[in-house]
Design a protein around this motif. Structure first.
Motif, PDB file in Angstrom:
ATOM      1  N   GLY A   1       8.854  -1.220 -16.692  1.00 34.20           N
ATOM      2  CA  GLY A   1       7.934  -2.047 -17.411  1.00 34.20           C
ATOM      3  C   GLY A   1       6.903  -2.557 -16.320  1.00 34.20           C
ATOM      4  N   GLY A   2       7.081  -3.006 -15.160  1.00 32.36           N
ATOM      5  CA  GLY A   2       6.417  -3.220 -14.193  1.00 32.36           C
ATOM      6  C   GLY A   2       5.267  -2.501 -13.712  1.00 32.36           C
ATOM      7  N   PHE A   3       5.478  -1.291 -14.164  1.00 35.00           N
ATOM      8  CA  PHE A   3       4.436  -0.438 -13.729  1.00 35.00           C
ATOM      9  C   PHE A   3       3.627   0.185 -15.185  1.00 35.00           C
ATOM     10  CE2 PHE A   3       7.142   0.474 -10.053  1.00 35.00           C
ATOM     11  CZ  PHE A   3       6.119   0.231  -8.855  1.00 35.00           C
ATOM     12  N   GLY A   4       4.033  -0.524 -16.155  1.00 39.42           N
ATOM     13  CA  GLY A   4       3.462  -0.261 -17.420  1.00 39.42           C
ATOM     14  C   GLY A   4       3.750   1.341 -17.951  1.00 39.42           C
ATOM     15  N   LEU A   5       5.160   1.643 -17.770  1.00 33.44           N
ATOM     16  CA  LEU A   5       5.548   2.755 -18.115  1.00 33.44           C
ATOM     17  C   LEU A   5       6.421   2.723 -19.516  1.00 33.44           C
ATOM     18  CD1 LEU A   5       6.805   4.111 -14.920  1.00 33.44           C
ATOM     19  CD2 LEU A   5       4.525   4.773 -15.896  1.00 33.44           C
ATOM     20  N   THR A   6       6.286   3.515 -20.266  1.00 32.38           N
ATOM     21  CA  THR A   6       6.937   3.522 -21.527  1.00 32.38           C
ATOM     22  C   THR A   6       8.459   4.080 -21.225  1.00 32.38           C
ATOM     23  OG1 THR A   6       5.368   4.176 -22.910  1.00 32.38           O
ATOM     24  CG2 THR A   6       7.418   4.567 -23.701  1.00 32.38           C
ATOM     25  N   THR A   7       9.627   3.386 -21.788  1.00 31.27           N
ATOM     26  CA  THR A   7      10.696   3.501 -21.571  1.00 31.27           C
ATOM     27  C   THR A   7      11.520   4.301 -22.729  1.00 31.27           C
ATOM     28  OG1 THR A   7      11.493   1.359 -22.143  1.00 31.27           O
ATOM     29  CG2 THR A   7      11.353   1.853 -19.809  1.00 31.27           C
ATOM     30  N   VAL A   8      12.327   5.273 -22.549  1.00 28.57           N
ATOM     31  CA  VAL A   8      13.210   6.186 -23.458  1.00 28.57           C
ATOM     32  C   VAL A   8      14.688   6.000 -22.911  1.00 28.57           C
ATOM     33  CG1 VAL A   8      13.694   8.247 -24.568  1.00 28.57           C
ATOM     34  CG2 VAL A   8      11.403   7.685 -23.785  1.00 28.57           C
ATOM     35  N   ALA A   9      15.600   5.662 -23.812  1.00 25.16           N
ATOM     36  CA  ALA A   9      16.965   5.535 -23.463  1.00 25.16           C
ATOM     37  C   ALA A   9      17.491   7.095 -24.098  1.00 25.16           C
ATOM     38  CB  ALA A   9      17.874   4.670 -24.055  1.00 25.16           C
ATOM     39  N   GLU A  10      18.183   7.891 -23.342  1.00 27.59           N
ATOM     40  CA  GLU A  10      18.796   9.037 -23.852  1.00 27.59           C
ATOM     41  C   GLU A  10      20.112   8.981 -24.173  1.00 27.59           C
ATOM     42  OE1 GLU A  10      16.803  12.860 -21.703  1.00 27.59           O
ATOM     43  OE2 GLU A  10      17.531  11.341 -20.144  1.00 27.59           O
ATOM     44  N   CYS A  11      20.753   9.977 -25.033  1.00 23.10           N
ATOM     45  CA  CYS A  11      22.259   9.984 -25.100  1.00 23.10           C
ATOM     46  C   CYS A  11      22.698   8.390 -26.041  1.00 23.10           C
ATOM     47  CB  CYS A  11      23.037   9.963 -23.911  1.00 23.10           C
ATOM     48  SG  CYS A  11      22.674  11.634 -23.012  1.00 23.10           S
ATOM     49  N   VAL A  12      22.066   8.235 -26.924  1.00 17.07           N
ATOM     50  CA  VAL A  12      22.288   7.103 -27.694  1.00 17.07           C
ATOM     51  C   VAL A  12      23.377   7.677 -28.970  1.00 17.07           C
ATOM     52  CG1 VAL A  12      21.564   5.331 -29.249  1.00 17.07           C
ATOM     53  CG2 VAL A  12      20.256   5.852 -27.329  1.00 17.07           C
ATOM     54  N   GLU A  13      24.572   7.076 -29.074  1.00 18.80           N
ATOM     55  CA  GLU A  13      25.213   7.840 -29.765  1.00 18.80           C
ATOM     56  C   GLU A  13      26.207   6.690 -30.960  1.00 18.80           C
ATOM     57  OE1 GLU A  13      28.426   9.849 -27.884  1.00 18.80           O
ATOM     58  OE2 GLU A  13      27.050  11.160 -27.047  1.00 18.80           O
ATOM     59  N   THR A  14      25.644   5.413 -30.747  1.00 14.50           N
ATOM     60  CA  THR A  14      26.371   4.554 -32.010  1.00 14.50           C
ATOM     61  C   THR A  14      25.217   3.595 -32.174  1.00 14.50           C
ATOM     62  OG1 THR A  14      27.057   2.847 -30.149  1.00 14.50           O
ATOM     63  CG2 THR A  14      28.687   4.782 -30.770  1.00 14.50           C
ATOM     64  N   ALA A  15      25.616   3.009 -33.267  1.00 16.63           N
ATOM     65  CA  ALA A  15      24.527   1.946 -33.786  1.00 16.63           C
ATOM     66  C   ALA A  15      24.515   0.754 -32.844  1.00 16.63           C
ATOM     67  CB  ALA A  15      24.986   1.248 -35.115  1.00 16.63           C
ATOM     68  N   GLU A  16      25.994   0.542 -32.131  1.00 16.70           N
ATOM     69  CA  GLU A  16      25.868  -0.591 -31.597  1.00 16.70           C
ATOM     70  C   GLU A  16      25.186  -0.423 -30.179  1.00 16.70           C
ATOM     71  OE1 GLU A  16      29.623  -0.584 -33.855  1.00 16.70           O
ATOM     72  OE2 GLU A  16      28.395   0.981 -32.773  1.00 16.70           O
ATOM     73  N   ASP A  17      25.121   0.639 -29.618  1.00 14.84           N
ATOM     74  CA  ASP A  17      24.212   0.806 -28.457  1.00 14.84           C
ATOM     75  C   ASP A  17      22.962   0.686 -28.674  1.00 14.84           C
ATOM     76  OD1 ASP A  17      26.841   1.595 -27.033  1.00 14.84           O
ATOM     77  OD2 ASP A  17      26.611   3.564 -27.224  1.00 14.84           O
ATOM     78  N   ALA A  18      22.374   1.445 -29.780  1.00  9.73           N
ATOM     79  CA  ALA A  18      21.069   1.407 -30.320  1.00  9.73           C
ATOM     80  C   ALA A  18      20.644  -0.154 -30.385  1.00  9.73           C
ATOM     81  CB  ALA A  18      20.928   1.861 -31.577  1.00  9.73           C
ATOM     82  N   ALA A  19      21.505  -0.867 -31.016  1.00  8.56           N
ATOM     83  CA  ALA A  19      21.111  -2.489 -30.970  1.00  8.56           C
ATOM     84  C   ALA A  19      20.856  -3.107 -29.724  1.00  8.56           C
ATOM     85  CB  ALA A  19      22.248  -2.994 -31.925  1.00  8.56           C
TER      86      ALA A  19
END
Length: 566
Positions: free
Chosen positions: A503-521
């Protein structure tokens, strides 16, 4: 002099170019512009005289260009070197067009000569940088890998053996710490010279990186390879190097691998050579080790060869297809783009798991071929479906493959509607292996209008300086830090830190390997911009944007997480 001739003369003088008119029948040439600045005081009143000052190595190319122009009406556009009156050489760009009579014979030809010496010198320097190590003058890793590939092909074609030696300086890090980089560089240079002195004329030597050299023997038996290894060990052991810090004794460890029996690709040759060299270091250093296969490895190799042949057949028969996995925005889980993954369809219609054939593709040196094919498929999908955004992964090898970049330029340079919807992903570990080369690649891709993502972010621990210099658009946080984040506090802290860095560099972030609703939240709470994983959708060869059930699935996820979906 007519007004038109005066205009041409003034224009050529202002630009530093030279205009010419060649009367083909009597071979006379009329010049205009800065003639003396290019040629000096030389009498060049005919093409015969002009050819006398053209470098003999370049003259055949100019003559062929003229022949093609006269006989096939091909454009006449060539570059060659001339020898000036003072004996110096200069690169010239020659572009012209002939006039033909009613019978199709050339009557006269007019054209422009332009000095391009500075550009050619710059291109030659870039070529040297692309193929040679600046410190030692030896071939670099990429150039050596290409030479290995050619030797491997020749070995397989003519049923002969070759060998590769991986030579590593022992305890080089300690030497660097004790004496400093000037002395360490002096040792590297001296080591390169000693290897060159010990090797035969047909031996190909390169600096693989740091303190490791590669020695290619295109035609050699194992006995000849080990004999060279022993000479190398003895020469380093018994003769110290003279450096700015005085005489220093240095030893080396050598790994030997023979081909083609032991390997199937240039990448595999280098990897196994370095593995044997590291084994020699573990055996006490100042020795050599020959790479030997276990029976288990031989069985695996035979299986890999069979799978490799299946991949080649699938390429020919268009059975390598794309699978698509959505990358969704937060908090609405609306697909932002789709990552394209390669899948291989068997002749019976079933799919071969990627985990089975992708490692074989890498091992057998088919990665570049596959990346070219994937690029064709992705661009085709973009053309067929306006409005979608697609991402594709490329290997570390492809990021330095100029032919792949040229293909990308050819496909999207004049198609901004395609370029702006294409995202190129390169892994962090591959990116930091040669940060300067990767930086040039990223800049070239972004200049086309495409976006670039740094995949597996966090796996290679990119420094702040590296992240800034790469100028990527997106960072995809490595799945190992996302998995089970709802129960793993260390992972959550790590994701928070990486997200803050990006975020400090103004970059978009993506989280890979999301497998559960809890992790997504949790990832939404941590401010991650985009999410990807099996929780949202598995990769499917059926384009998801054509799936009528997609909205219904999104609503079910919304009910589970409590996050709104439009």
């Amino acid at each position: 002099m007519s007004d038109q001739d005066l205009f041409v003369t003034k224009a050529t003088l202002a630009s530093g170019d030279v205009a010419y008119e060649w009367n083909v029948e009597d071979d006379s040439i009329r010049w205009g512009g800065a003639v003396d600045e290019i040629f000096g005081a030389q009498d060049l009143t005919s093409v015969t005289a002009l050819e006398s000052v053209i470098d003999p190595q370049d003259l055949p190319f100019r003559r062929k260009g003229l022949t093609d122009h006269f006989e096939r009406r091909a454009d006449f556009d060539c570059e060659y070197r001339i020898v000036k009156a003072d004996g110096s050489s200069c690169w010239i760009h020659d572009r012209g067009r002939a006039e033909f009579d009613a019978d199709g014979r050339a009557e006269r030809m007019r054209g422009i000569l332009r000095v391009v010496h500075q550009r050619k010198e710059h291109e030659e320097r870039l070529q040297r940088l692309a193929n040679f190590d600046e410190l030692t003058g030896l071939s670099n890793r990429n150039h050596l890998r290409d030479a290995l590939y050619q030797s491997l092909v020749q070995s397989q074609r003519y049923d002969r053996s070759g060998a590769y030696l991986s030579v590593g300086i022992d305890k080089f890090a300690l030497l660097n710490d004790a004496y400093g980089y000037l002395t360490a560089d002096a040792v590297i240079v001296a080591a390169s010279r000693r290897l060159s002195e010990l090797s035969a004329e047909d031996t190909f030597i390169g600096r693989v990186g740091g303190d490791v050299f590669g020695v290619l023997m295109p035609v050699a038996t194992e006995a000849e390879a080990t004999a060279l290894a022993e000479r190398v060990l003895s020469a380093f052991r018994n003769h110290p190097f003279e450096t700015p810090s005085g005489s220093i004794h240095v030893s080396v460890s050598v790994g030997v691998v023979c081909f083609p029996s032991m390997v199937q690709s240039s990448f595999e040759i280098m990897t196994r050579g370095e593995a044997a060299m590291q084994n020699a270091k573990r055996q006490g250093r100042d020795t050599y080790q020959v790479y030997m296969m276990t029976e288990e490895q031989r069985t695996f190799q035979r299986r890999s060869i069979a799978i490799g042949e299946q991949v080649k057949e699938a390429l020919k028969e268009d059975r390598l297809v794309l699978a698509f996995q959505p990358v969704v925005g937060t908090p609405d889980f609306e697909p932002t783009f789709y990552e394209c993954l390669i899948r291989m369809r068997s002749r019976d219609g079933s799919f071969v798991p990627a985990g089975v054939f992708i490692p074989v593709v890498e091992q057998m040196g088919l990665t570049r071929l596959l990346d070219h094919h994937v690029l064709d498929l992705v661009v085709q999908a973009l053309e067929q479906t306006p409005g979608i955004n697609l991402a594709m992964n490329i290997s570390g090898l492809t990021s330095s493959d100029h032919s792949w970049l040229r293909k990308l330029i050819r496909l999207v340079e004049r198609r901004p509607d395609l370029a702006e919807r294409l995202l190129i992903e390169i892994t962090e570990t591959a990116a930091i292996e040669d940060i300067d080369e990767t930086g040039r690649f990223v800049a070239a891709v972004r200049d086309l209008g495409c976006r670039v993502a740094l995949d597996d972010f966090g796996a290679g621990y990119t420094s702040f300086r590296h992240l800034k210099s790469l100028r990527v658009d997106i960072v995809k946080i490595d799945g190992s830090f996302v998995y089970d984040i709802c129960r793993n506090r260390d992972n959550r802290l790590f994701v928070r830190t990486l997200a803050g860095l990006a975020g400090g560099f103004g970059l978009t972030t993506v989280a890979e390997c999301v497998e559960t609703a809890e992790d997504a939240a949790i990832l939404v709470d941590e401010g991650i911009d985009l999410l990807q994983g099996y929780y949202f959708a598995r990769p499917t060869v059926q384009p998801p944007w054509l799936d009528d059930d997609a909205d219904e699935a999104a609503v079910r996820r919304s009910a589970t997480t409590g996050l709104a979906v439009p």
